[in-house]
Design a protein around this motif. Structure first.
Motif, mmCIF file in Angstrom:
data_model
loop_
_atom_site.group_PDB
_atom_site.id
_atom_site.type_symbol
_atom_site.label_atom_id
_atom_site.label_comp_id
_atom_site.label_asym_id
_atom_site.label_seq_id
_atom_site.Cartn_x
_atom_site.Cartn_y
_atom_site.Cartn_z
ATOM 1 N N ARG A 39 -16.282 10.046 21.196
ATOM 2 C CA ARG A 39 -14.897 9.572 21.348
ATOM 3 C C ARG A 39 -13.956 10.176 20.317
ATOM 4 O O ARG A 39 -12.755 10.284 20.560
ATOM 5 C CB ARG A 39 -14.849 8.044 21.221
ATOM 6 C CG ARG A 39 -15.425 7.296 22.413
ATOM 7 C CD ARG A 39 -15.184 5.815 22.271
ATOM 8 N NE ARG A 39 -15.779 5.275 21.062
ATOM 9 C CZ ARG A 39 -15.483 4.093 20.536
ATOM 10 N NH1 ARG A 39 -14.540 3.351 21.092
ATOM 11 N NH2 ARG A 39 -16.096 3.661 19.444
ATOM 12 N N LYS A 63 -14.199 15.467 24.017
ATOM 13 C CA LYS A 63 -13.844 14.075 23.736
ATOM 14 C C LYS A 63 -14.015 13.252 25.013
ATOM 15 O O LYS A 63 -13.513 13.619 26.074
ATOM 16 C CB LYS A 63 -12.402 13.982 23.256
ATOM 17 C CG LYS A 63 -11.922 12.569 22.927
ATOM 18 C CD LYS A 63 -10.462 12.592 22.496
ATOM 19 C CE LYS A 63 -9.980 11.191 22.090
ATOM 20 N NZ LYS A 63 -10.003 10.236 23.243
ATOM 21 N N ASP A 65 -14.870 8.902 26.351
ATOM 22 C CA ASP A 65 -15.303 7.523 26.156
ATOM 23 C C ASP A 65 -16.339 7.237 27.233
ATOM 24 O O ASP A 65 -15.999 7.099 28.415
ATOM 25 C CB ASP A 65 -14.111 6.571 26.280
ATOM 26 C CG ASP A 65 -14.482 5.116 25.997
ATOM 27 O OD1 ASP A 65 -15.693 4.802 26.010
ATOM 28 O OD2 ASP A 65 -13.573 4.294 25.779
#
Length: 264
Positions: A39, A63, A65
């Motif tokens: 993240r 990047k 999540d």
């Protein structure tokens, strides 16, 4: 040394620190290409720069999540598009919040299930066809000794890791005849920032301080077994022995270890 890693592209989730960062370092040290996911873009950028400078290998990062399934699916697609064939996958990302079930926050439960289980399934499901098409590859799932021995305040976390171990064992039987290796890494407590979220009070971390594993040693061991037919990696070995005793005599073990089990 593990000469089989050289030139191989290895996707590592949860790579912004702890075990994940060391996994990236050891893959690069062996001449592999670590592809990092986490993240924190800032942390990934710093780690990638250090690895590229130290070992002279490419270290791309992304990047994402992993608790957001649609977002993670898109990132995996992007990784496959930009890098073509991936050779290895280390599902390292994982979180925990230690609490009694009755006092747990549902958002915490949902996030543990999303990161520890669903994202691992998602990543494996999307990359597996690539491995099967090539007739080779390696999937390493970072599980936990908690998946073998559950303890109070870790019901959900233990359940997620139990799921990972079950998934790994079944997947291994499905794909090993087709040339794809699958390994479960079952760890005791590791000296990382993991416990800052799992137990903000610090009491559990303090109680297990003397037996905590070194993340560098863990990563070195895992990378040393990449692209080999290794069923499980269990650290520390004495804890694995305890889990085997527990499977035979759970009632006696729970009574004997009650004080230890309740240290969270």
């Amino acid at each position: 040394m593990n000469k089989q890693v050289k030139g191989k592209k290895v996707l590592i989730t949860g790579a912004s620190g702890g075990i994940g960062e060391y996994l990236a370092i050891h893959v690069a040290r062996e001449g592999g290409i670590p592809i990092l996911v986490a993240r924190s873009a800032g942390k990934l950028d710093i780690i990638a720069e250090k690895i590229e400078a130290a070992f002279g290998v490419e270290c791309p990062w992304y990047k994402a999540d992993l608790s957001m399934d649609a977002e993670w699916k898109d990132v995996i697609d992007r990784i496959c598009y930009e890098h073509g064939s991936i050779d290895g996958l280390i599902n390292n990302a994982g979180i925990a919040v230690f609490d009694l079930v009755a006092e747990s926050n549902w958002q915490d439960i949902d996030r543990m299930l999303s990161v520890n289980v669903k994202s691992l399934f998602r990543t494996t499901h999307q990359l597996l066809p690539h491995f099967l098409q090539k007739g080779e590859g390696h999937i390493v799932n970072i599980a936990s000794q908690a998946g073998k021995i559950a303890t109070p305040k870790s019901a959900v976390y233990s359940a997620t890791k139990h799921a990972v171990i079950g998934f790994t064992n079944a997947l291994r039987m499905e794909v090993e005849p087709k040339g794809v290796h699958v390994t479960s890494v079952n760890l005791g407590p590791v000296r990382t920032n993991f416990f800052q979220q799992a137990d903000p009070t610090g009491s559990y971390e303090k109680s297990v301080d003397k037996i905590m594993l070194d993340p560098n040693r863990v990563a070195r061991t895992v990378v040393g077994h990449l692209f080999t037919k290794q069923r499980e990696i269990n650290l520390p070995s004495w804890m694995d022995s305890g889990s085997k005793v527990y499977s035979i005599a759970p009632v006696s073990m729970e009574k004997l270890m009650q004080k230890q089990f309740n240290k969270k």
